[in-house]
Motif scaffolding. Structure first.
Motif, PDB file in Angstrom:
ATOM      1  N   ASN A  50      63.268  19.675 -15.787  1.00  0.00           N
ATOM      2  CA  ASN A  50      64.400  19.073 -14.999  1.00  0.00           C
ATOM      3  C   ASN A  50      64.734  19.980 -14.141  1.00  0.00           C
ATOM      4  OD1 ASN A  50      63.763  16.203 -15.660  1.00  0.00           O
ATOM      5  ND2 ASN A  50      65.683  16.294 -16.970  1.00  0.00           N
ATOM      6  N   GLU A  51      65.323  21.346 -14.694  1.00  0.00           N
ATOM      7  CA  GLU A  51      65.555  22.435 -14.044  1.00  0.00           C
ATOM      8  C   GLU A  51      64.583  23.003 -13.056  1.00  0.00           C
ATOM      9  OE1 GLU A  51      68.329  25.139 -12.691  1.00  0.00           O
ATOM     10  OE2 GLU A  51      68.896  23.316 -13.972  1.00  0.00           O
ATOM     11  N   LEU A  52      63.552  23.018 -13.540  1.00  0.00           N
ATOM     12  CA  LEU A  52      62.316  23.785 -12.750  1.00  0.00           C
ATOM     13  C   LEU A  52      62.023  22.961 -11.699  1.00  0.00           C
ATOM     14  CD1 LEU A  52      59.988  25.242 -15.616  1.00  0.00           C
ATOM     15  CD2 LEU A  52      61.466  26.437 -13.700  1.00  0.00           C
ATOM     16  N   ALA A  53      61.970  21.446 -11.873  1.00  0.00           N
ATOM     17  CA  ALA A  53      61.754  20.402 -10.838  1.00  0.00           C
ATOM     18  C   ALA A  53      62.678  20.674  -9.897  1.00  0.00           C
ATOM     19  CB  ALA A  53      61.438  19.207 -11.452  1.00  0.00           C
ATOM     20  N   SER A  54      63.952  20.736 -10.304  1.00  0.00           N
ATOM     21  CA  SER A  54      64.937  20.900  -9.301  1.00  0.00           C
ATOM     22  C   SER A  54      64.942  22.008  -8.097  1.00  0.00           C
ATOM     23  CB  SER A  54      66.524  20.860  -9.838  1.00  0.00           C
ATOM     24  OG  SER A  54      67.481  21.164  -8.918  1.00  0.00           O
ATOM     25  N   LEU A  55      64.632  23.162  -8.899  1.00  0.00           N
ATOM     26  CA  LEU A  55      64.289  24.302  -8.081  1.00  0.00           C
ATOM     27  C   LEU A  55      62.783  24.056  -7.134  1.00  0.00           C
ATOM     28  CD1 LEU A  55      64.995  27.071 -10.723  1.00  0.00           C
ATOM     29  CD2 LEU A  55      66.266  26.720  -8.463  1.00  0.00           C
ATOM     30  N   ALA A  56      61.871  23.444  -7.706  1.00  0.00           N
ATOM     31  CA  ALA A  56      60.563  23.091  -7.006  1.00  0.00           C
ATOM     32  C   ALA A  56      61.324  22.131  -5.626  1.00  0.00           C
ATOM     33  CB  ALA A  56      59.660  22.396  -7.893  1.00  0.00           C
ATOM     34  N   ASN A  57      62.110  21.334  -5.991  1.00  0.00           N
ATOM     35  CA  ASN A  57      62.159  20.426  -4.650  1.00  0.00           C
ATOM     36  C   ASN A  57      62.971  21.467  -3.758  1.00  0.00           C
ATOM     37  OD1 ASN A  57      61.410  18.213  -6.108  1.00  0.00           O
ATOM     38  ND2 ASN A  57      63.352  17.687  -6.903  1.00  0.00           N
ATOM     39  N   GLU A  58      63.884  22.402  -4.312  1.00  0.00           N
ATOM     40  CA  GLU A  58      64.371  23.115  -3.099  1.00  0.00           C
ATOM     41  C   GLU A  58      63.549  23.928  -2.435  1.00  0.00           C
ATOM     42  OE1 GLU A  58      67.587  25.536  -4.914  1.00  0.00           O
ATOM     43  OE2 GLU A  58      68.629  23.527  -6.266  1.00  0.00           O
ATOM     44  N   LEU A  59      62.478  24.587  -3.091  1.00  0.00           N
ATOM     45  CA  LEU A  59      61.583  25.264  -2.650  1.00  0.00           C
ATOM     46  C   LEU A  59      60.741  24.400  -1.526  1.00  0.00           C
ATOM     47  CD1 LEU A  59      60.448  27.566  -5.549  1.00  0.00           C
ATOM     48  CD2 LEU A  59      61.467  28.210  -3.509  1.00  0.00           C
ATOM     49  N   ALA A  60      60.275  23.186  -1.835  1.00  0.00           N
ATOM     50  CA  ALA A  60      59.628  22.354  -1.121  1.00  0.00           C
ATOM     51  C   ALA A  60      60.311  21.936   0.302  1.00  0.00           C
ATOM     52  CB  ALA A  60      59.284  21.043  -1.880  1.00  0.00           C
ATOM     53  N   ASN A 128      66.377  33.762 -14.017  1.00  0.00           N
ATOM     54  CA  ASN A 128      65.333  34.540 -13.355  1.00  0.00           C
ATOM     55  C   ASN A 128      64.754  33.664 -12.040  1.00  0.00           C
ATOM     56  OD1 ASN A 128      63.746  36.926 -12.334  1.00  0.00           O
ATOM     57  ND2 ASN A 128      62.205  36.414 -13.913  1.00  0.00           N
ATOM     58  N   VAL A 129      64.036  32.569 -12.609  1.00  0.00           N
ATOM     59  CA  VAL A 129      63.389  31.429 -11.579  1.00  0.00           C
ATOM     60  C   VAL A 129      64.511  31.370 -10.320  1.00  0.00           C
ATOM     61  CG1 VAL A 129      62.269  29.373 -11.006  1.00  0.00           C
ATOM     62  CG2 VAL A 129      61.979  30.694 -13.352  1.00  0.00           C
ATOM     63  N   ARG A 130      65.689  30.854 -10.528  1.00  0.00           N
ATOM     64  CA  ARG A 130      66.850  30.592  -9.885  1.00  0.00           C
ATOM     65  C   ARG A 130      67.091  31.855  -8.615  1.00  0.00           C
ATOM     66  NH1 ARG A 130      69.915  29.328 -14.432  1.00  0.00           N
ATOM     67  NH2 ARG A 130      69.410  27.089 -14.895  1.00  0.00           N
ATOM     68  N   ARG A 131      67.236  32.958  -9.447  1.00  0.00           N
ATOM     69  CA  ARG A 131      67.392  34.195  -8.453  1.00  0.00           C
ATOM     70  C   ARG A 131      66.280  34.433  -7.429  1.00  0.00           C
ATOM     71  NH1 ARG A 131      69.228  36.354 -13.242  1.00  0.00           N
ATOM     72  NH2 ARG A 131      67.188  37.767 -13.437  1.00  0.00           N
ATOM     73  N   ARG A 132      65.054  34.286  -7.995  1.00  0.00           N
ATOM     74  CA  ARG A 132      63.733  34.068  -7.201  1.00  0.00           C
ATOM     75  C   ARG A 132      63.725  33.140  -6.041  1.00  0.00           C
ATOM     76  NH1 ARG A 132      60.601  38.300  -9.075  1.00  0.00           N
ATOM     77  NH2 ARG A 132      60.899  39.074 -11.105  1.00  0.00           N
ATOM     78  N   ALA A 133      64.165  32.084  -6.461  1.00  0.00           N
ATOM     79  CA  ALA A 133      64.090  30.926  -5.533  1.00  0.00           C
ATOM     80  C   ALA A 133      65.089  31.240  -4.364  1.00  0.00           C
ATOM     81  CB  ALA A 133      64.577  29.618  -6.105  1.00  0.00           C
ATOM     82  N   GLU A 134      66.274  31.855  -4.972  1.00  0.00           N
ATOM     83  CA  GLU A 134      67.304  32.199  -3.795  1.00  0.00           C
ATOM     84  C   GLU A 134      66.716  33.423  -2.859  1.00  0.00           C
ATOM     85  OE1 GLU A 134      70.741  33.819  -5.886  1.00  0.00           O
ATOM     86  OE2 GLU A 134      71.147  31.564  -6.786  1.00  0.00           O
TER      87      GLU A 134
END
Length: 151
Positions: A50-60, A128-134
């Motif tokens: 769920n956390e990774l999918a949320s970040l995937a949506n932000e990136l998309a 780390n994934v959150r920071r990279r998505a930022e």
């Protein structure tokens, strides 16, 4: 049917993005995003997923913005080769960084997936994934800002 849809999309991309550096920048970002979504398929822990999918949506949500920058850049400084138009060098640099950053984010997601198997949602890899998505989002915003300043 999918073959014809892909062919139509390819022609539309050629018309809007050209075949040069702007098309490559857009495609690099899209491939990194696709890779991130592929990594989601292997996540077993629901909270990590769920956390990774949320970040995937932000990136998309950034992909249409990247496309808009690339279309505008192609209209302003057309490119059909590997030469980066000098007036938009910094725009291309920001788009390149965004494409590389989304690929790095996908790598971090893969590591978080493995780390999540052991630690679950408490995994340090998720931060780390959150920071990279930022970083990806910052690079896209920078490309938009630079393009609007170059107009």
């Amino acid at each position: 049917m999918a073959f014809f849809a892909a062919a139509r999309q390819g022609r539309r991309d050629d018309a809007e993005l050209g075949t040069g550096v702007w098309r490559r920048a857009h495609d690099r970002f899209r491939r990194g995003l696709d890779r991130y979504h592929q990594i989601l398929e292997g996540v077993d822990d629901d909270d990590v997923y769920n956390e990774l999918a949320s970040l995937a949506n932000e990136l998309a949500q950034l992909l249409p913005r990247v496309r808009a920058v690339c279309v505008a850049a192609q209209a302003q400084s057309p490119s059909d080769g590997l030469d980066i138009p000098g007036a938009l060098l910094q725009v291309h640099r920001s788009l390149s960084r965004a494409g590389n950053a989304v690929a790095t984010t996908a790598e971090a997601a893969a590591m978080a997936r493995l780390d999540g198997e052991r630690w679950g949602i408490a995994s340090a890899g998720l931060e780390n994934v959150r920071r990279r998505a930022e970083v990806v989002a910052e690079d896209v915003v920078e490309a938009e800002r630079l393009l609007s300043g170059a107009s």
